[in-house]
Design a protein around this motif. Sequence first.
Motif, short mmCIF file in Angstrom:
data_model
loop_
_atom_site.label_atom_id
_atom_site.label_comp_id
_atom_site.label_asym_id
_atom_site.label_seq_id
_atom_site.Cartn_x
_atom_site.Cartn_y
_atom_site.Cartn_z
N HIS A 1 -11.71 3.89 2.87
CA HIS A 1 -10.36 3.74 2.32
C HIS A 1 -9.68 5.09 2.29
CE1 HIS A 1 -7.03 2.16 0.01
NE2 HIS A 1 -7.18 3.14 -0.86
N ASP B 1 0.81 -1.22 0.00
CA ASP B 1 0.00 0.00 0.00
C ASP B 1 0.84 1.27 0.00
OD1 ASP B 1 -2.42 -1.32 -0.16
OD2 ASP B 1 -2.70 -1.44 2.00
N SER C 1 -5.66 -1.66 -3.77
CA SER C 1 -5.17 -1.80 -2.40
C SER C 1 -4.95 -3.27 -2.05
CB SER C 1 -6.15 -1.18 -1.40
OG SER C 1 -7.33 -1.97 -1.32
N HIS C 2 -4.10 -3.51 -1.08
CA HIS C 2 -3.81 -4.88 -0.64
C HIS C 2 -5.10 -5.57 -0.18
CE1 HIS C 2 -2.07 -8.18 1.76
NE2 HIS C 2 -0.96 -8.01 1.06
N LEU D 1 -8.82 2.38 -3.94
CA LEU D 1 -9.20 1.16 -3.23
C LEU D 1 -8.96 -0.09 -4.06
CD1 LEU D 1 -10.92 -0.29 -0.92
CD2 LEU D 1 -12.87 0.05 -2.44
#
Length: 403
Positions: A282, A32, A43-44, A40
């Motif tokens: 997020h 990230d 994102s991980h 988002l």
Amino acid sequence: MGIGIASMVGMIGGIHVNVASSLRSVDPVEWDSLTSAAGLFTSHTWLLGDEADPSADVSYLLARDNNRSLVGGLPCYRPRVAGSERYRLRVLFGRDDVPSSRELVLAGGRSGYRSDVPVSDRLSPADASVVRTSLLREVAALAARDGRQAVLLYVPADACLQLAADVGVGVPIGADATMSLPGCSFADWLGEFAPRRRRRIRHELKVYDAAGWRTEIVSLGAVIDEVVPLLAALQRKHGALAEPRALARLLARQEQVFGEDAIVFAGRRHGRLGAFALVYRHGHGLQVRATGFDYDLEPEAAYAYFNVVYYAPIAHAYETSARALHLGVDSLHAKVLRGARLTSLWALPIGWEWPEGVASGAVRRVTDALRAEIGPQVARYFTDASDPLLPELRPDPVSRIGD
């Protein structure tokens, strides 16, 4: 599914590119730290939840420098089944010759309608370009080994411009909407509108309340069984396949990875769930991901859609210091009338070129659809004056919201 780095597949200019079979092998903080216009959806947390979907073979290209620091990453998906029509080029472009290989590798993402090539913000522009080129070259090679073609879908305009030198010519495939929240309160947001629009919004709030509707904010896990039938009903209304058990599994995966950051704005009438919006927290914003309705409760008459999808999340954003509401694709007219701004989304071929006529046809299809939904002045609602779609929309000066 195995975990860990499978093999080293390339080394370009001091950048080592490896393949990982799961994102569990990468520290979430490290992943990230990469910067992406997709937010988002690269994102991980999002990718890890998406990884469990068995409809595609998943791998991740990881670019590291000579100090073994992660400087770039690219998810890659080889679909096993046809999947969503919105991720099928032949449907998007209405042509049987795209891709010519008939099979794709989806780079950057296969869901969420945003993708990018995440790279470290510590890199200079030139070094960032080297990293992106290394990753894109590898995904093109991996796709070719399987007789496939690689593509990035739903790349936001700013990222598209950045990638232009590293990839082939992009073509537009749609737009999405984001609402930046001014001031410090719902009243500040409302005050941005022209008087007529303010009166309309107040009317929609009043009718919703008078009809006995109330909105509560709950965790996704608390209401999965309730929201699945409403989500399925909405999908059926729009002609999409809606298998309740598959939807329940999807939401359960998301709840597992997002935990308390997956919240539901639940609109109830006399205690019965009649409308919902699934939202993810997020960064400094909220991402509206899914909605659904119980049409037996006549949610349209009470403006439940506007209250649950817009007004309640806006109020919650102010209460939690979020600065933006990301609203995604579809229903763009309703979104811009409530203060959202648009960004065009693009498809970028990796290591191949569009057949003749694809680009012009895509521009015509997207611009015609935007004008038909929003009107001839659609250009005024775009976020960035440098958006590459604007020249095709004959931009005019930005006006006051709601005029």
